[in-house]
Design an enzyme around this catalytic site. Structure first.
Site, mmCIF file in Angstrom:
data_model
loop_
_atom_site.group_PDB
_atom_site.id
_atom_site.type_symbol
_atom_site.label_atom_id
_atom_site.label_comp_id
_atom_site.label_asym_id
_atom_site.label_seq_id
_atom_site.Cartn_x
_atom_site.Cartn_y
_atom_site.Cartn_z
ATOM 1 N N LYS A 8 -9.691 -0.043 -2.704
ATOM 2 C CA LYS A 8 -9.862 -1.012 -1.703
ATOM 3 C C LYS A 8 -11.237 -0.430 -0.090
ATOM 4 O O LYS A 8 -10.766 0.559 -0.788
ATOM 5 C CB LYS A 8 -8.076 -1.453 -1.241
ATOM 6 C CG LYS A 8 -7.801 -1.573 -2.439
ATOM 7 C CD LYS A 8 -5.899 -1.588 -1.736
ATOM 8 C CE LYS A 8 -4.949 -0.288 -1.810
ATOM 9 N NZ LYS A 8 -3.865 -0.206 -0.880
ATOM 10 N N SER B 248 0.550 -3.688 4.588
ATOM 11 C CA SER B 248 -0.464 -2.067 4.721
ATOM 12 C C SER B 248 -0.301 -1.832 6.566
ATOM 13 O O SER B 248 -0.585 -2.527 6.789
ATOM 14 C CB SER B 248 -1.830 -2.150 4.306
ATOM 15 O OG SER B 248 -2.501 -0.906 4.386
ATOM 16 N N ASN C 23 -2.759 0.199 6.998
ATOM 17 C CA ASN C 23 -4.006 0.978 7.327
ATOM 18 C C ASN C 23 -5.195 -0.910 7.239
ATOM 19 O O ASN C 23 -5.342 -1.555 6.508
ATOM 20 C CB ASN C 23 -4.741 1.020 6.004
ATOM 21 C CG ASN C 23 -4.425 2.574 5.385
ATOM 22 O OD1 ASN C 23 -3.998 2.956 6.499
ATOM 23 N ND2 ASN C 23 -3.325 2.672 4.679
ATOM 24 N N PHE D 250 -8.296 -1.711 7.442
ATOM 25 C CA PHE D 250 -9.707 -1.874 5.821
ATOM 26 C C PHE D 250 -8.915 -2.452 4.581
ATOM 27 O O PHE D 250 -8.999 -3.774 4.611
ATOM 28 C CB PHE D 250 -9.922 -0.923 6.111
ATOM 29 C CG PHE D 250 -9.759 -0.056 4.754
ATOM 30 C CD1 PHE D 250 -9.379 -0.117 3.483
ATOM 31 C CD2 PHE D 250 -8.636 1.231 5.511
ATOM 32 C CE1 PHE D 250 -9.275 0.545 2.564
ATOM 33 C CE2 PHE D 250 -7.830 2.243 4.045
ATOM 34 C CZ PHE D 250 -8.067 1.123 2.781
ATOM 35 N N ASP D 251 -7.364 -2.933 4.471
ATOM 36 C CA ASP D 251 -6.606 -3.115 3.499
ATOM 37 C C ASP D 251 -6.361 -4.294 4.149
ATOM 38 O O ASP D 251 -6.222 -5.269 3.044
ATOM 39 C CB ASP D 251 -5.577 -1.618 3.436
ATOM 40 C CG ASP D 251 -5.541 -1.768 1.501
ATOM 41 O OD1 ASP D 251 -5.744 -2.952 1.142
ATOM 42 O OD2 ASP D 251 -4.053 -1.174 1.410
ATOM 43 N N THR E 256 2.000 3.860 4.438
ATOM 44 C CA THR E 256 2.303 3.023 4.484
ATOM 45 C C THR E 256 3.702 3.309 4.068
ATOM 46 O O THR E 256 4.519 3.513 4.745
ATOM 47 C CB THR E 256 2.154 1.220 4.034
ATOM 48 O OG1 THR E 256 0.424 1.406 3.861
ATOM 49 C CG2 THR E 256 2.145 0.362 4.107
ATOM 50 N N ARG F 76 -7.172 12.985 6.231
ATOM 51 C CA ARG F 76 -6.995 11.318 5.593
ATOM 52 C C ARG F 76 -8.173 10.918 6.326
ATOM 53 O O ARG F 76 -8.503 9.849 4.769
ATOM 54 C CB ARG F 76 -5.689 11.193 6.146
ATOM 55 C CG ARG F 76 -5.501 9.589 6.249
ATOM 56 C CD ARG F 76 -5.234 9.000 4.661
ATOM 57 N NE ARG F 76 -4.916 8.248 5.277
ATOM 58 C CZ ARG F 76 -4.760 7.089 3.592
ATOM 59 N NH1 ARG F 76 -5.289 7.664 2.341
ATOM 60 N NH2 ARG F 76 -4.115 5.746 3.815
ATOM 61 N N SER G 23 -2.174 0.535 -4.884
ATOM 62 C CA SER G 23 -2.635 1.994 -4.370
ATOM 63 C C SER G 23 -4.462 1.814 -4.968
ATOM 64 O O SER G 23 -4.765 1.548 -6.242
ATOM 65 C CB SER G 23 -2.032 2.110 -4.443
ATOM 66 O OG SER G 23 -2.713 4.404 -3.871
ATOM 67 N N ASN G 24 -4.926 2.613 -3.817
ATOM 68 C CA ASN G 24 -6.218 2.993 -4.840
ATOM 69 C C ASN G 24 -6.279 4.407 -5.879
ATOM 70 O O ASN G 24 -6.677 5.047 -6.736
ATOM 71 C CB ASN G 24 -6.414 3.880 -3.646
ATOM 72 C CG ASN G 24 -8.071 2.598 -2.894
ATOM 73 O OD1 ASN G 24 -8.537 1.843 -3.500
ATOM 74 N ND2 ASN G 24 -7.872 2.818 -1.577
ATOM 75 N N ASP H 198 0.824 -1.042 0.165
ATOM 76 C CA ASP H 198 -0.058 -0.187 0.085
ATOM 77 C C ASP H 198 1.225 1.180 0.174
ATOM 78 O O ASP H 198 2.321 0.999 0.430
ATOM 79 C CB ASP H 198 -1.164 0.210 1.364
ATOM 80 C CG ASP H 198 -2.051 1.888 1.503
ATOM 81 O OD1 ASP H 198 -2.265 1.550 -0.146
ATOM 82 O OD2 ASP H 198 -1.218 2.019 2.377
#
Length: 225
Positions: free
Chosen positions: A151, A175, A177, A179-180, A12, A41, A118-119, A8
């Site tokens: 994601k 990651s 994150n 959630f990821d 990250t 963010r 990545s998003n 990520d």
């Protein structure tokens, strides 16, 4: 079978709080800079989730700008259009965390394939990583934009595997994150959570990462071992 690591980017590899210094310069009340950066963010991610659920995809940069406008209104900071344009440009030049390049060097020396995942659009992420001195350490940049999802939609992780041509058990999502990490694990990939802050909680969903480490250099050591 060698693992393939998909990193990520925002939070990250790249420090999204790096915008705080510029916010301190731009805000009338500089004491709001840290809160502004954190909420920007959080709202950026929220907007990506909402766009995804609505089936109303927009590039990740639009989620970022929408979030910037919202937080400006919420905190009543009175940013001008020029201020907002400048902050968006700064967001494209955020710094990498100190552990990123040393860790990627270790992994490359061990023959382990590493990609950015990545998003953000591939073009935006490539430029960001280049400015941060990271892009040359990556074998590829893979973007959720290629499937017009975000994601943690399972389709994004399926796309990752399709691009990498790897088996699920060979494919690691790395990651900071949660959630990821949860999204990747739910999709059948292996996962590593980079817990950059000792205060950071992990979502109590009963889905745990395969590995939890404090930074990327520790991750590299454990993967190589």
């Amino acid at each position: 079978m060698q693992p393939v690591l998909a990193f990520d980017v925002y939070g990250t590899l790249i420090d999204t709080q790096g915008v705080t210094v510029e916010l301190e310069r731009r805000l009338t009340d500089a004491s709001k800079a840290g809160e502004f950066a954190r909420r920007w963010r959080d709202k950026q991610l929220e907007y990506s989730f909402r766009h995804g659920l609505m089936g109303a995809y927009v590039p990740f940069s639009e989620c970022t700008r929408e979030a910037l406008v919202f937080i400006d209104r919420a905190l009543q900071t009175g940013l001008s259009d020029n201020d907002q344009d400048h902050l968006m440009a700064v967001y494209g030049e955020l710094p990498a965390f100190d552990d990123v390049v040393p860790a990627l060097d270790q992994l490359r020396d061990a023959g382990i394939r590493c990609v950015a995942f990545s998003n953000g659009t591939a073009d935006a992420v490539s430029k960001l990583l280049t400015r941060a001195g990271v892009e040359s350490h990556m074998d590829d940049v893979i973007s959720a934009d290629e499937v017009k999802r975000f994601k943690p939609d399972p389709a994004v992780y399926t796309h990752l595997r399709s691009r990498l041509e790897t088996r699920p058990e060979q494919t690691w999502l790395v990651s900071s994150n949660p959630f990821d990490v949860i999204g990747a694990t739910h999709a059948g990939l292996r996962s590593a959570w980079i817990r950059r802050s000792s205060d950071a909680p992990f979502d109590p969903w009963g889905i745990e990462p395969d590995m939890t480490v404090t930074d990327l250099e520790v991750l590299a050591e454990r993967i190589i071992r």
